[in-house]
Design an enzyme around this catalytic site. Structure first.
Site, mmCIF file in Angstrom:
data_model
loop_
_atom_site.group_PDB
_atom_site.id
_atom_site.type_symbol
_atom_site.label_atom_id
_atom_site.label_comp_id
_atom_site.label_asym_id
_atom_site.label_seq_id
_atom_site.Cartn_x
_atom_site.Cartn_y
_atom_site.Cartn_z
ATOM 1 N N MET A 139 0.854 -1.194 0.000
ATOM 2 C CA MET A 139 0.000 0.000 0.000
ATOM 3 C C MET A 139 0.890 1.245 0.000
ATOM 4 O O MET A 139 0.992 1.946 1.002
ATOM 5 C CB MET A 139 -0.918 0.012 1.218
ATOM 6 C CG MET A 139 -2.017 -0.985 1.169
ATOM 7 S SD MET A 139 -3.122 -0.705 2.565
ATOM 8 C CE MET A 139 -4.240 -2.061 2.361
ATOM 9 N N PRO A 140 1.558 1.510 -1.117
ATOM 10 C CA PRO A 140 2.458 2.663 -1.146
ATOM 11 C C PRO A 140 1.705 3.981 -1.034
ATOM 12 O O PRO A 140 0.619 4.142 -1.595
ATOM 13 C CB PRO A 140 3.160 2.530 -2.504
ATOM 14 C CG PRO A 140 2.290 1.655 -3.324
ATOM 15 C CD PRO A 140 1.543 0.771 -2.383
ATOM 16 N N HIS A 141 2.312 4.904 -0.299
ATOM 17 C CA HIS A 141 1.745 6.238 -0.105
ATOM 18 C C HIS A 141 2.858 7.165 0.362
ATOM 19 O O HIS A 141 3.901 6.710 0.814
ATOM 20 C CB HIS A 141 0.609 6.200 0.924
ATOM 21 C CG HIS A 141 1.034 5.638 2.238
ATOM 22 N ND1 HIS A 141 1.141 4.276 2.457
ATOM 23 C CD2 HIS A 141 1.418 6.234 3.393
ATOM 24 C CE1 HIS A 141 1.557 4.068 3.698
ATOM 25 N NE2 HIS A 141 1.743 5.244 4.289
ATOM 26 N N ALA A 142 2.620 8.447 0.237
ATOM 27 C CA ALA A 142 3.563 9.456 0.710
ATOM 28 C C ALA A 142 2.797 10.434 1.593
ATOM 29 O O ALA A 142 1.581 10.321 1.756
ATOM 30 C CB ALA A 142 4.203 10.176 -0.480
ATOM 31 N N HIS A 177 -6.153 10.233 5.535
ATOM 32 C CA HIS A 177 -5.186 9.138 5.431
ATOM 33 C C HIS A 177 -5.625 7.973 6.316
ATOM 34 O O HIS A 177 -5.667 6.820 5.884
ATOM 35 C CB HIS A 177 -3.804 9.659 5.850
ATOM 36 C CG HIS A 177 -2.722 8.642 5.801
ATOM 37 N ND1 HIS A 177 -2.079 8.299 4.642
ATOM 38 C CD2 HIS A 177 -2.170 7.884 6.775
ATOM 39 C CE1 HIS A 177 -1.179 7.371 4.906
ATOM 40 N NE2 HIS A 177 -1.206 7.107 6.186
#
Length: 154
Positions: free
Chosen positions: A71-74, A118
């Site tokens: 679950m990539p996120h920044a 988020h």
């Protein structure tokens, strides 16, 4: 935190953000390809994608949360423009260097414009990834519409 239901999940996951059986050469390529529909839909910027990769290189693949799922996120300020979730399945699973959960076959790219969003996005996804039937569907789906239909029916 309020509960996120199907309608909210369907607002975050749209047909144009779903890709099936994508070819990737390595973990960075997988992240860039998984994030591309979100960039094209103006949900995130290219700098957001760069932020994901930079964070992975500095902190490791912390976003590979369960076997076969990343679950990539920044951080929102790195270029999250709208709340969204992209779903990508990889034709050939990729090693992300997460000994417990490699190889990754499903990349769920998150974009959240703030910390509350988020957390809500993660909560809604946490429910979804607990459903074995979701991954069974992703394995046999031939169109993004099948994924949307599954989400509508759950």
């Amino acid at each position: 935190m309020k509960e996120i239901g199907v309608i909210q999940l369907l607002e975050l996951i749209t047909k144009d953000l779903i890709q099936l059986n994508i070819e990737a050469t390595d973990r960075e390529d997988a992240i860039r390809k998984a994030a591309q529909p979100l960039v094209e839909a103006n949900k995130i910027t290219d700098s957001y994608v760069d932020g994901i990769i930079k964070s992975m290189k500095e902190s490791g693949p912390y976003f590979v949360i369960i076997p076969h799922v990343a679950m990539p996120h920044a951080r929102p300020e790195e270029g999250a423009l709208e709340n969204a979730i992209g779903i990508t399945t990889l034709k050939t699973p990729i090693e992300f260097m997460n000994a417990s959960n490699d190889p990754v076959k499903y990349v769920l790219t998150l974009s959240a414009t703030g910390n509350d969003e988020h957390l809500e996005t993660l909560a809604s996804l946490a429910e979804l990834v607990e459903e074995e039937s979701f991954f069974e569907l992703l394995d046999k789906a031939t169109s993004a519409q099948e994924v949307i239909d599954y989400l509508k029916e759950r």
